[in-house]
Design an enzyme around this catalytic site. Structure first.
Site, PDB file in Angstrom:
ATOM      1  N   PHE A  37       0.865  -1.186   0.000  1.00  0.00           N
ATOM      2  CA  PHE A  37       0.000   0.000   0.000  1.00  0.00           C
ATOM      3  C   PHE A  37       0.896   1.228   0.000  1.00  0.00           C
ATOM      4  O   PHE A  37       1.660   1.441   0.951  1.00  0.00           O
ATOM      5  CB  PHE A  37      -0.844  -0.060   1.272  1.00  0.00           C
ATOM      6  CG  PHE A  37      -1.837   1.044   1.492  1.00  0.00           C
ATOM      7  CD1 PHE A  37      -3.001   1.116   0.745  1.00  0.00           C
ATOM      8  CD2 PHE A  37      -1.638   1.979   2.492  1.00  0.00           C
ATOM      9  CE1 PHE A  37      -3.954   2.097   0.985  1.00  0.00           C
ATOM     10  CE2 PHE A  37      -2.581   2.979   2.747  1.00  0.00           C
ATOM     11  CZ  PHE A  37      -3.745   3.034   1.982  1.00  0.00           C
ATOM     12  N   THR A  68       2.342   6.855   1.833  1.00  0.00           N
ATOM     13  CA  THR A  68       3.367   7.737   2.407  1.00  0.00           C
ATOM     14  C   THR A  68       4.440   8.134   1.387  1.00  0.00           C
ATOM     15  O   THR A  68       4.834   7.323   0.545  1.00  0.00           O
ATOM     16  CB  THR A  68       4.027   7.019   3.601  1.00  0.00           C
ATOM     17  OG1 THR A  68       3.005   6.717   4.540  1.00  0.00           O
ATOM     18  CG2 THR A  68       5.094   7.868   4.261  1.00  0.00           C
ATOM     19  N   GLU A  69       4.885   9.375   1.501  1.00  0.00           N
ATOM     20  CA  GLU A  69       5.960   9.892   0.638  1.00  0.00           C
ATOM     21  C   GLU A  69       6.984  10.614   1.513  1.00  0.00           C
ATOM     22  O   GLU A  69       6.705  10.903   2.683  1.00  0.00           O
ATOM     23  CB  GLU A  69       5.382  10.881  -0.386  1.00  0.00           C
ATOM     24  CG  GLU A  69       4.370  10.224  -1.305  1.00  0.00           C
ATOM     25  CD  GLU A  69       3.814  11.178  -2.366  1.00  0.00           C
ATOM     26  OE1 GLU A  69       4.177  12.384  -2.342  1.00  0.00           O
ATOM     27  OE2 GLU A  69       3.040  10.701  -3.202  1.00  0.00           O
ATOM     28  N   GLY A 117       3.497  12.376   5.179  1.00  0.00           N
ATOM     29  CA  GLY A 117       3.323  11.281   6.140  1.00  0.00           C
ATOM     30  C   GLY A 117       1.967  11.405   6.793  1.00  0.00           C
ATOM     31  O   GLY A 117       0.956  10.959   6.253  1.00  0.00           O
ATOM     32  N   SER A 118       1.921  12.090   7.964  1.00  0.00           N
ATOM     33  CA  SER A 118       0.632  12.308   8.640  1.00  0.00           C
ATOM     34  C   SER A 118      -0.318  13.111   7.757  1.00  0.00           C
ATOM     35  O   SER A 118      -1.523  12.865   7.739  1.00  0.00           O
ATOM     36  CB  SER A 118       0.854  13.047   9.960  1.00  0.00           C
ATOM     37  OG  SER A 118       1.472  12.185  10.896  1.00  0.00           O
ATOM     38  N   ILE A 144       7.549   1.637   2.558  1.00  0.00           N
ATOM     39  CA  ILE A 144       6.418   0.825   2.109  1.00  0.00           C
ATOM     40  C   ILE A 144       6.591  -0.627   2.573  1.00  0.00           C
ATOM     41  O   ILE A 144       7.504  -1.341   2.114  1.00  0.00           O
ATOM     42  CB  ILE A 144       6.251   0.923   0.573  1.00  0.00           C
ATOM     43  CG1 ILE A 144       6.084   2.398   0.149  1.00  0.00           C
ATOM     44  CG2 ILE A 144       5.064   0.071   0.112  1.00  0.00           C
ATOM     45  CD1 ILE A 144       4.943   3.157   0.825  1.00  0.00           C
ATOM     46  N   GLY A 180      14.380  -6.705  35.046  1.00  0.00           N
ATOM     47  CA  GLY A 180      15.578  -6.029  35.566  1.00  0.00           C
ATOM     48  C   GLY A 180      16.643  -5.923  34.488  1.00  0.00           C
ATOM     49  O   GLY A 180      16.326  -5.787  33.303  1.00  0.00           O
ATOM     50  N   GLU A 183       0.330   3.207  10.221  1.00  0.00           N
ATOM     51  CA  GLU A 183      -1.128   3.284  10.002  1.00  0.00           C
ATOM     52  C   GLU A 183      -1.742   4.437  10.805  1.00  0.00           C
ATOM     53  O   GLU A 183      -2.875   4.366  11.270  1.00  0.00           O
ATOM     54  CB  GLU A 183      -1.807   1.928  10.246  1.00  0.00           C
ATOM     55  CG  GLU A 183      -1.242   0.868   9.289  1.00  0.00           C
ATOM     56  CD  GLU A 183      -2.141  -0.296   8.976  1.00  0.00           C
ATOM     57  OE1 GLU A 183      -3.357  -0.179   9.181  1.00  0.00           O
ATOM     58  OE2 GLU A 183      -1.611  -1.312   8.495  1.00  0.00           O
TER      59      GLU A 183
HETATM   60  N1  COS Z   1     -13.599   7.063   5.634  1.00  0.00           N
HETATM   61  C1  COS Z   1     -14.113   7.594   4.493  1.00  0.00           C
HETATM   62  N2  COS Z   1     -13.804   8.824   4.050  1.00  0.00           N
HETATM   63  C2  COS Z   1     -12.967   9.568   4.804  1.00  0.00           C
HETATM   64  C3  COS Z   1     -12.397   9.082   5.992  1.00  0.00           C
HETATM   65  C4  COS Z   1     -12.756   7.785   6.405  1.00  0.00           C
HETATM   66  N3  COS Z   1     -12.248   7.256   7.519  1.00  0.00           N
HETATM   67  N4  COS Z   1     -11.582  10.023   6.513  1.00  0.00           N
HETATM   68  C5  COS Z   1     -11.650  11.079   5.677  1.00  0.00           C
HETATM   69  N5  COS Z   1     -12.466  10.788   4.643  1.00  0.00           N
HETATM   70  C6  COS Z   1     -12.852  11.669   3.539  1.00  0.00           C
HETATM   71  C7  COS Z   1     -13.501  12.924   4.073  1.00  0.00           C
HETATM   72  O1  COS Z   1     -14.880  12.728   4.282  1.00  0.00           O
HETATM   73  C8  COS Z   1     -13.218  13.894   2.976  1.00  0.00           C
HETATM   74  O2  COS Z   1     -14.118  13.645   1.910  1.00  0.00           O
HETATM   75  P1  COS Z   1     -14.886  14.846   1.171  1.00  0.00           P
HETATM   76  O3  COS Z   1     -13.795  15.633   0.508  1.00  0.00           O
HETATM   77  O4  COS Z   1     -15.791  14.158   0.237  1.00  0.00           O
HETATM   78  O5  COS Z   1     -15.573  15.601   2.261  1.00  0.00           O
HETATM   79  C9  COS Z   1     -11.829  13.486   2.475  1.00  0.00           C
HETATM   80  O6  COS Z   1     -11.692  12.116   2.851  1.00  0.00           O
HETATM   81  C10 COS Z   1     -10.728  14.304   3.095  1.00  0.00           C
HETATM   82  O7  COS Z   1     -10.801  14.147   4.501  1.00  0.00           O
HETATM   83  P2  COS Z   1     -10.204  15.198   5.530  1.00  0.00           P
HETATM   84  O8  COS Z   1     -10.638  16.576   5.093  1.00  0.00           O
HETATM   85  O9  COS Z   1     -10.546  14.746   6.890  1.00  0.00           O
HETATM   86  O10 COS Z   1      -8.649  15.072   5.237  1.00  0.00           O
HETATM   87  P3  COS Z   1      -7.420  15.718   5.985  1.00  0.00           P
HETATM   88  O11 COS Z   1      -6.410  16.032   4.957  1.00  0.00           O
HETATM   89  O12 COS Z   1      -7.875  16.804   6.892  1.00  0.00           O
HETATM   90  O13 COS Z   1      -6.764  14.583   6.911  1.00  0.00           O
HETATM   91  C11 COS Z   1      -6.248  12.630   8.177  1.00  0.00           C
HETATM   92  C12 COS Z   1      -7.223  13.407   7.271  1.00  0.00           C
HETATM   93  C13 COS Z   1      -5.290  13.466   8.970  1.00  0.00           C
HETATM   94  C14 COS Z   1      -7.125  11.829   9.095  1.00  0.00           C
HETATM   95  C15 COS Z   1      -5.460  11.706   7.217  1.00  0.00           C
HETATM   96  O14 COS Z   1      -4.590  12.442   6.419  1.00  0.00           O
HETATM   97  C16 COS Z   1      -4.717  10.605   7.922  1.00  0.00           C
HETATM   98  O15 COS Z   1      -5.295   9.607   8.320  1.00  0.00           O
HETATM   99  N6  COS Z   1      -3.375  10.761   8.036  1.00  0.00           N
HETATM  100  C17 COS Z   1      -2.536   9.715   8.500  1.00  0.00           C
HETATM  101  C18 COS Z   1      -2.122   8.875   7.360  1.00  0.00           C
HETATM  102  C19 COS Z   1      -1.691   7.536   7.800  1.00  0.00           C
HETATM  103  O16 COS Z   1      -2.308   6.857   8.600  1.00  0.00           O
HETATM  104  N7  COS Z   1      -0.565   7.112   7.244  1.00  0.00           N
HETATM  105  C20 COS Z   1      -0.022   5.848   7.604  1.00  0.00           C
HETATM  106  C21 COS Z   1       0.702   5.322   6.458  1.00  0.00           C
HETATM  107  S1  COS Z   1      -0.246   4.287   5.496  1.00  0.00           S
HETATM  108  S2  COS Z   1       0.184   2.535   6.280  1.00  0.00           S
END
Ligand code: COS
Length: 383
Positions: free
Chosen positions: A122, A125-126, A130-131, A157, A340, A364
Site C-alpha cells: 500500500f 506515504t511519501e 506522512g501524517s 512501504i 531487571g 497506520e
Molecule cells: N472514511 C471515508 N472517508 C474519509 C475518511 C474515512 N475514515 N476520513 C476522511 N475521509 C474523507 C472525508 O470525508 C473527505 O471527503 P470529502 O472531501 O468528500 O468531504 C476526504 O476524505 C478528506 O478528509 P479530511 O478533510 O478529513 O482530510 P485531511 O487532509 O484533513 O486529513 C487525516 C485526514 C489526517 C485523518 C489523514 O490524512 C490521515 O489519516 N493521516 C494519516 C495517514 C496515515 O495513517 N498514514 C499511515 C501510512 S499508510 S500505512
C-alpha cells in the site's frame, strides 16, 4: 459471522498451535537473519493466513472483522514480523480492491493475494507526505492512448521488497488536497517502477520496507482502481479504518505474550529469598498490564462487531489503535522492568519485543493522528 462457528474454532486452534509450535520457536532466527524462511511462508500460505479477509468468491477465507481480530490477536503473540508478512494481504494491500475495485480488477488480483502467491503493498506515504497524507505529490497523467504515467516516490512501504502488486495513491488533477487523489494498481514489472534499498529499522527484523520509485512508470488504463478518478483518498482512509482495528488486535496479542514472559520470569527469578512475582511492586506492574490488555481486547472486539453490523467505525478504530498501541508500549516497558538488567539483554525475548512494538504507535497513523480523528468524529457526531 462469515464462516460457521465450528470451522472458525478449528481455524483459530490451528493458528494458535502454529504460533506456539512454529512461529515462536523461529523468532530469534528470523530476527538474526532478517528474513522469514520459505518453509514458514509456505506454511502460512497453507493455513490460509494471506486470504483471511478476502471474500470466498475470490479464494479467501472471507472472515468477518470479529473473526479477523481474533486471529490477529493469536498472531500478535509471536514476533510482529510474522504478522507483517501476511498483514498487507489481509489489510492495506488488498482491501482497496475489495472495497472499490471493479469486478475485473478483483478477479484478476484477489485470488493471487488470497493464496499468498502475490504479496500486496500500500503506497500512500511519501518523503514529504506522512501524517498529512492528502499533501502527497506523486502524479499520474493520462496519455492520449489511455495509459497512465506515474511519477513520484513512496516511502517506508511495508513488504515492498516482496510485493507483486502496489496499491498506489497519486494525484490525477489539480484539485487541492484529497479531492485530486486517485488509486492505481501497479504491477511489480511495470516499466519505470523500481525499489530502493531495504530500510534499516529499530526492530521488526524479518519485516521489510523500502522506497518505491515511480519514474515515468507506465500502467494501462484499467490500472485505475474502480475506474474512477478522485476517489483514492477516501478509499485509502476506509482501508486504514479497517487496518487500524487489525493493528489494535495485534497489539493485544503482543501484550498477552509480554505478560506471559513477565509472569514466567517473575516466578523463576528469586531475590531476597523469594520469587520476585511474590513482591507487591512487581505484582502491581503485572496487574496494570493485565487490566489494560483486557480493556484493549474488549474495545477491539466491540469495534469489530460494530463494523460487521455495518456501522462506520472510523472513531472506534482510531480509539482502539490509539489505546492498544500505547498500552502495549507500557506493557513492554513493564515487562523489561520486571526482568531487571536481564530485560535489557538480547538473550531475553522482551528486549526484542520492546523495540518491535514501538512501531505500532507510528504506522497506520500515529497516536497524534488517531487523537485528531477521534476528536473530529466526536465533533461531527455532535453536529
Ligand atoms: N472514511 C471515508 N472517508 C474519509 C475518511 C474515512 N475514515 N476520513 C476522511 N475521509 C474523507 C472525508 O470525508 C473527505 O471527503 P470529502 O472531501 O468528500 O468531504 C476526504 O476524505 C478528506 O478528509 P479530511 O478533510 O478529513 O482530510 P485531511 O487532509 O484533513 O486529513 C487525516 C485526514 C489526517 C485523518 C489523514 O490524512 C490521515 O489519516 N493521516 C494519516 C495517514 C496515515 O495513517 N498514514 C499511515 C501510512 S499508510 S500505512
Amino acid at each position: 459471522m462469515a464462516v460457521d462457528g465450528d470451522t472458525f474454532a478449528m481455524l483459530r486452534e490451528a493458528v494458535r498451535r502454529f504460533v506456539d509450535e512454529r512461529l515462536i520457536p523461529a523468532e530469534r532466527r528470523v530476527a538474526e537473519e532478517d528474513r522469514i524462511g520459505p518453509e514458514l511462508i509456505a506454511e502460512m500460505r497453507a493455513l490460509g493466513l494471506y486470504g483471511l479477509s478476502i471474500p470466498e468468491a475470490w479464494g479467501g477465507l472471507g472472515l468477518g472483522m470479529a473473526e479477523e481480530v481474533e486471529i490477529a490477536m493469536e498472531l500478535g503473540r509471536a514476533a510482529p514480523a510474522f504478522r507483517s508478512a501476511v498483514g498487507t494481504n489481509i489489510g492495506i494491500g488488498s482491501q482497496a480492491l475489495v472495497l472499490a475495485g471493479t469486478e475485473a480488477q478483483r478477479r484478476r488480483w484477489l485470488p493471487g493475494l488470497a493464496s499468498g502467491e502475490i504479496v500486496g503493498s500500500f503506497c500512500l506515504t511519501e518523503p514529504d507526505a506522512g501524517s498529512d497524507a492528502a499533501s502527497l505529490r506523486t502524479r499520474a497523467v493520462r496519455r492520449p492512448d489511455g495509459a497512465w504515467v506515474l511519477d513520484g516516490t513512496k516511502r517506508y512501504i511495508t513488504n515492498a521488497p516482496e510485493a507483486g502488486l502496489f496499491t498506489v495513491m497519486a494525484r490525477t488533477s489539480e484539485a487541492p488536497g484529497a479531492a485530486g487523489i486517485s488509486c492505481f494498481l501497479v504491477e511489480r514489472d511495470a516499466p519505470g517502477l523500481s525499489l530502493g534499498r531495504p530500510d534499516r529499522k529499530m526492530g521488526q527484523q524479518g519485516a521489510h520496507t523500502c522506497d518505491v520509485i515511480l519514474d515515468g512508470c507506465v500502467v494501462p488504463a484499467d490500472a485505475l482502481l474502480g475506474e474512477r478518478e478522485g476517489e483514492g483518498f477516501r478509499v485509502a482512509m476506509r482501508v486504514l479504518d479497517k487496518g487500524r482495528l487489525h493493528i489494535a488486535a495485534v497489539c493485544v496479542g503482543a501484550a498477552t505474550r509480554l505478560i506471559d514472559e513477565a509472569v514466567a520470569y517473575g516466578r523463576t527469578r528469586r531475590q531476597f529469598g523469594r520469587p520476585i512475582a511474590e513482591f507487591q511492586l512487581v505484582q502491581a506492574m503485572l496487574a496494570d498490564s493485565y487490566a489494560e490488555t483486557y480493556a484493549a481486547r474488549t474495545m477491539v472486539r466491540d469495534a469489530a462487531r460494530r463494523r460487521d453490523a455495518g456501522e462506520t467505525v472510523t472513531l472506534e478504530a482510531s480509539a482502539c489503535k490509539m489505546f492498544a498501541s500505547e498500552m502495549v508500549g507500557r506493557v513492554a516497558d513493564r515487562a523489561v522492568q520486571i526482568h531487571g538488567g536481564a530485560g535489557y539483554m538480547a538473550e531475553y525475548e522482551v528486549e526484542r519485543f520492546f523495540r518491535d512494538v514501538r512501531l505500532f504507535r507510528l504506522y497506520e497513523g500515529t497516536t497524534q493522528i488517531q487523537q485528531l480523528v477521534i476528536a473530529r468524529e466526536l465533533i461531527k457526531r455532535a453536529g
